[in-house]
Design an enzyme around this catalytic site. Structure first.
Site, PDB file in Angstrom:
ATOM      1  N   LYS A  96      93.226 -85.800   8.900  1.00  0.00           N
ATOM      2  CA  LYS A  96      92.539 -85.040   9.959  1.00  0.00           C
ATOM      3  C   LYS A  96      93.201 -85.299  11.310  1.00  0.00           C
ATOM      4  O   LYS A  96      93.401 -84.378  12.094  1.00  0.00           O
ATOM      5  CB  LYS A  96      91.048 -85.439   9.998  1.00  0.00           C
ATOM      6  CG  LYS A  96      90.288 -84.947   8.769  1.00  0.00           C
ATOM      7  CD  LYS A  96      88.893 -85.541   8.671  1.00  0.00           C
ATOM      8  CE  LYS A  96      88.311 -85.243   7.286  1.00  0.00           C
ATOM      9  NZ  LYS A  96      87.027 -85.871   7.033  1.00  0.00           N
ATOM     10  N   GLN A 135      82.581 -89.876   8.729  1.00  0.00           N
ATOM     11  CA  GLN A 135      83.316 -89.875   7.460  1.00  0.00           C
ATOM     12  C   GLN A 135      82.429 -90.420   6.344  1.00  0.00           C
ATOM     13  O   GLN A 135      81.904 -91.522   6.433  1.00  0.00           O
ATOM     14  CB  GLN A 135      84.602 -90.720   7.602  1.00  0.00           C
ATOM     15  CG  GLN A 135      85.516 -90.657   6.414  1.00  0.00           C
ATOM     16  CD  GLN A 135      86.133 -89.257   6.196  1.00  0.00           C
ATOM     17  OE1 GLN A 135      86.548 -88.597   7.139  1.00  0.00           O
ATOM     18  NE2 GLN A 135      86.171 -88.815   4.954  1.00  0.00           N
ATOM     19  N   ASP A 162      81.511 -80.523  10.473  1.00  0.00           N
ATOM     20  CA  ASP A 162      81.418 -80.546   9.005  1.00  0.00           C
ATOM     21  C   ASP A 162      80.417 -79.508   8.495  1.00  0.00           C
ATOM     22  O   ASP A 162      80.408 -79.175   7.316  1.00  0.00           O
ATOM     23  CB  ASP A 162      80.965 -81.934   8.525  1.00  0.00           C
ATOM     24  CG  ASP A 162      82.139 -82.866   8.272  1.00  0.00           C
ATOM     25  OD1 ASP A 162      83.164 -82.386   7.761  1.00  0.00           O
ATOM     26  OD2 ASP A 162      82.021 -84.063   8.591  1.00  0.00           O
TER      27      ASP A 162
END
Ligand code: NAD
Length: 281
Positions: A55, A99, A122
């Site tokens: 990322k 995460q 997300d």
């Protein structure tokens, strides 16, 4: 008579992403400010570290600012929520990623919910999930968006197709199924309790598998003409990353298939940044 056996088209997530990247870079350049993405990691799981590295690399390539916050594995629920709250209130921060997975002592649902829906790149907060379920404007969960774009780029339509989504987790399978419904597909969901999985997959035009069960989908589950999207990622000591599909056997039968690695993974990361740019406008 000469019979020509054709192997499947490989739906290459890296190549698709490379083709889509220039227009996203252009969108980043056109913004009034450089977006800032913050990634929170708890502990140091090697798989999480690898995903975060991917990322951060793409952020740098796109000219996006990123910050990696590393919290100790024993961080308390309250501490992580306080960190998220501060980021929610910081106008210089445009996107927040927590995460996953988190250590067992933390309540992932509550932590995900702590992220402001306007910084939830997300797309996993209830607000954004509900938006997808109701076909309203919101942040689409990144894996679902990545798959949608991989299919669209490769000229595979979802509308009016029968799609079998195998796996129904809150974070992965369910949003993928919702995205397919929103795109006009007829969706069937298979899961651990499904007795006749072959019956489910054989009827589908498109099979999307997200179980984390290595080699679940074999040549018996598929037929010619189908499209197979493998979301699963298992890290194996012998051959590295593998998916949920027996790639070598299935690719000889179906029309198109994603590899692991290099299929859905790169597109998921790309979709995160599309979400970030959408939220930074
Ligand atoms: P999970 O364990 O939370 O859920 C797994 C789902 O698969 C469950 O709904 C379960 O019922 C179903 N399942 C498990 N075994 C099955 C079986 N034998 N038959 C039928 N259904 C079965 O996992 P998750 O978080 O949803 O992740 C699924 C996979 O997707 C994992 O391998 C994960 O690493 C991967 N993943 C990939 C990406 C990507 O970008 N490629 C993103 C997120 C997750």
């Amino acid at each position: 008579m000469l019979t020509r056996i054709m192997s499947a088209t490989i739906l290459d997530g890296r190549a698709t992403r490379a083709a889509l990247l220039p227009s996203l870079k252009e969108r980043v350049r056109a913004l009034k400010h450089v977006p800032m993405l913050v990634i929170i990691q708890v502990g140091n799981r090697p798989d999480s570290t690898a995903f975060i590295r991917a990322k951060r690399r793409l952020a740098q390539e796109l000219g996006i600012n990123e910050k990696h916050i590393e919290l100790p594995v024993q961080v308390s629920q309250q501490e992580i929520q306080k960190t998220i709250e501060a980021l929610n209130n910081d106008p210089m921060v445009h996107g927040i990623i927590v995460q996953l997975p988190l250590p067992a002592h933390l309540d992932s649902d509550v932590i995900i919910e702590a992220v402001s829906p306007t910084k939830d790149v997300d797309g996993l907060t209830t607000f954004n999930m509900n938006a997808l379920a109701q076909n309203k404007l919101g942040v689409m969960p990144a894996t679902a968006r990545g798959i949608r774009e991989l299919l669209a780029f490769n000229k595979i339509t979802i509308r009016n197709k029968t799609v079998a989504v195998i796996g129904r987790s809150k974070m992965v399978g369910t949003p993928i199924a919702m995205m397919c419904k929103a795109e006009g597909a007829n969706v069937v969901v298979g899961h651990r309790e499904t007795v006749d999985l072959i019956g489910v997959t054989q009827k589908a035009d498109i099979i999307i598998v997200a179980t984390g069960h290595r080699g679940l989908i074999t040549s018996a589950h598929v037929r010619p003409g189908q499209v197979v999207i493998d979301v699963g990622i298992t890290r194996s000591a012998d051959i590295g990353l593998v998916g949920d599909v027996d790639f070598d056997a299935v690719k000889e039968i179906v029309a198109a298939i994603t590899p692991v690695p290099g299929g859905v993974g790169p597109m998921t990361v790309f979709a995160l940044f599309e979400n970030l740019v959408d939220l930074s406008v």
